[in-house]
Design an enzyme around this catalytic site. Structure first.
Site, PDB file in Angstrom:
ATOM      1  N   ARG A   1       1.946  38.969  59.736  1.00  0.00           N
ATOM      2  CA  ARG A   1       0.976  39.969  59.268  1.00  0.00           C
ATOM      3  C   ARG A   1       1.493  41.391  59.515  1.00  0.00           C
ATOM      4  O   ARG A   1       1.118  42.307  58.791  1.00  0.00           O
ATOM      5  CB  ARG A   1      -0.376  39.723  59.937  1.00  0.00           C
ATOM      6  CG  ARG A   1      -0.398  39.923  61.426  1.00  0.00           C
ATOM      7  CD  ARG A   1      -1.556  39.183  62.092  1.00  0.00           C
ATOM      8  NE  ARG A   1      -1.353  37.740  62.066  1.00  0.00           N
ATOM      9  CZ  ARG A   1      -2.198  36.862  62.578  1.00  0.00           C
ATOM     10  NH1 ARG A   1      -3.325  37.275  63.169  1.00  0.00           N
ATOM     11  NH2 ARG A   1      -1.957  35.570  62.524  1.00  0.00           N
TER      12      ARG A   1
ATOM     13  N   LYS B   1       7.278  29.451  70.395  1.00  0.00           N
ATOM     14  CA  LYS B   1       6.685  28.235  69.848  1.00  0.00           C
ATOM     15  C   LYS B   1       7.170  27.024  70.632  1.00  0.00           C
ATOM     16  O   LYS B   1       8.206  27.064  71.312  1.00  0.00           O
ATOM     17  CB  LYS B   1       7.087  28.078  68.381  1.00  0.00           C
ATOM     18  CG  LYS B   1       6.516  29.131  67.447  1.00  0.00           C
ATOM     19  CD  LYS B   1       6.971  28.872  66.022  1.00  0.00           C
ATOM     20  CE  LYS B   1       6.462  29.936  65.067  1.00  0.00           C
ATOM     21  NZ  LYS B   1       5.006  29.871  64.908  1.00  0.00           N
TER      22      LYS B   1
END
Length: 472
Positions: free
Chosen positions: A327, A253
């Site tokens: 996920r 990130k």
């Protein structure tokens, strides 16, 4: 906070709420200073032998009155009382043709318990919090009001606990310490907690979750909470994403977005907060909460772009982005709660996709479901709780976007529709059970606060709605 009904008044602080369209004649002289618009607050001070305060609070037009209006207004009152260093206040419960007396008392209790929250444990110069005293005055049904206050205080305790752990820095909160916090909550509030780790997770085949956490010295924990208080009734499953730190792994990130990744366990926080509220209020229902807790950091052991993983369900996943890790952990947690805990319906909560906030800002939470009746029941609960959700489509075309040439599915889709394709990935693991996915990425943590009873940082989003859904 100490809240009493028609109790001993805090004699020098009186609070009264007014409607914009029914402002008494004796207050018309304040025109331009106080007109009773929603959330408007005016302080009158009388200097006599003792200083006396009267706080005038605006509710807007009566026809527009909602619990949310009351929450915001009374939260401003509570904070003003604290700001003025007072001991508390007597608040006259407003009369309404729109809301019942209990609905107003619910909202007033929420406002005080939530509105006075602050996360200041690491400040060295903080003042010790007073146990402020509030009395709700001119209440008709005192017995029902006392029950109502206790119930709402317990819900607020769940929300404030969720806020606390969301706001914790990741050097303090990691999978092991999160598990310890949940275990302590279980002992304190009376629900069962089991923590699985290491070979237990390997034996279950939870390789996706284990792989996500493989790069960290803080190894994954699967935290299972059980509130089995409903006899032979069906069991609802709640799954909360528990990434206590998410750097994005090798799909690193940016520095600007890294700070808030300590809040990537907000789904876990909301599930824990819900379990606390259910247990404290002795709700006669069966609910299982599961948290896949892990860290996604960079090391020589971290998983890589291009890897193929095998989930607990046996499906294989091609990794195209190591920052789409939530996920993967949720996939194994969903399989676990369905296969091992035998739930009949499931709701997952996850700070899953930043693009959910691009669409809705931090006002609405994105939702996806495979079952209209279940979702409509959830939405009815959300309307009562006055939390905002918006359902996104699940057209088959979106499912095609996560097809993989080398595995059963891939963990990211096309350039667009990221919130939907992330949910479609999770749908692969719910085994046709009625399911709702809540992408709380933009609503789980706010800065600045969106509502007057909120504090910047963790919100405990969806706890009120889940409580309403489960108890009604």
């Amino acid at each position: 906070m100490n809240i009493t009904i028609n109790g001993a008044k805090v004699t020098n602080v009186a609070v009264e709420m007014f409607y914009e369209d029914f402002l008494p004649e004796n207050l018309k002289y304040l025109k331009g200073m106080f007109e009773a618009k929603a959330k408007e607050l005016y302080v009158l001070v009388t200097n006599g032998e003792t200083v006396e305060y009267k706080l005038l609070v605006g509710l807007g037009k009566e026809k527009d009155l909602t619990q949310e209006v009351v929450r915001n207004a009374v939260a401003k009152v509570a904070r003003k009382v604290k700001e003025l260093n007072l001991e508390g206040a007597s608040i006259k419960v407003c009369k309404s043709s729109v809301l019942s007396e209990m609905s107003i008392i619910e909202a007033m209790t929420d406002a005080i318990e939530l509105g006075l929250y602050a996360f200041d444990k690491y400040k060295t110069d903080k003042k010790e919090d007073k146990n402020l005293a509030f009395s709700f005055e001119e209440v008709t049904d005192v017995e029902a009001a006392n029950r109502c206050v206790e119930e709402r205080k317990h819900i607020a305790a769940g929300i404030n606990t969720a806020r606390d752990i969301i706001n914790e820095p990741s050097n303090v909160l990691y999978p092991e310490t999160l598990a310890e916090i949940v275990q302590n909550c279980g002992k304190q509030y009376g629900f069962e907690v089991e923590v699985l780790e290491g070979t237990e997770l390997e034996t279950l085949g939870m390789h996706a979750m284990l792989t996500v956490g493989n790069g960290s010295v803080h190894k994954p924990r699967l935290i299972v909470m059980r509130h089995k208080n409903g006899g032979d009734m069906e069991t609802l499953g709640l799954v909360g994403k528990g990434l206590t730190c998410d750097t994005g792994g090798y799909s690193l990130k940016s520095s600007d977005s890294m700070y808030y990744q300590k809040t990537d366990m907000s789904g876990a926080a909301s599930v824990l907060g819900t379990m606390i509220a259910l247990s404290q209020n002795d709700v006669k229902k069966n609910v299982i909460g599961v948290i896949p807790a892990c860290e996604n950091v960079v090391s020589g052991c971290s998983y890589k772009v291009g890897d193929v993983l095998t989930t607990m369900a046996g499906k294989t996943v091609q990794v195209l982005n190591t920052d789409a890790e939530g996920r993967l952990a949720l996939a194994d947690a969903l399989t676990y709660i369905i296969q091992q805990e035998k739930v009949s319906k499931v709701i997952d909560l996850a700070t899953l996709t930043g693009v959910a906030g691009v669409t809705f800002g931090n006002v609405y939470t994105a939702a996806i479901s495979n079952h209209d009746d279940f979702y409509n029941t959830f939405l009815d609960a959300a309307k009562v709780a006055e939390e905002k959700f918006w359902r996104l489509p699940t057209d088959a075309r979106y499912r095609e976007w996560i097809n993989s040439d080398v595995a059963d599915i891939k963990n990211t889709g096309a350039a667009g529709g990221g919130t939907i394709t992330a949910a479609m990935f999770l749908q692969e693991f719910v085994e046709e059970l009625p399911w709702i996915h809540l992408d709380i990425a933009a609503t789980a943590c706010v800065d600045p606060a969106v509502r007057d009873y909120e504090y910047r940082g963790g919100t405990g989003v969806a706890i009120r709605t889940l409580y309403e859904l489960i108890t009604k």
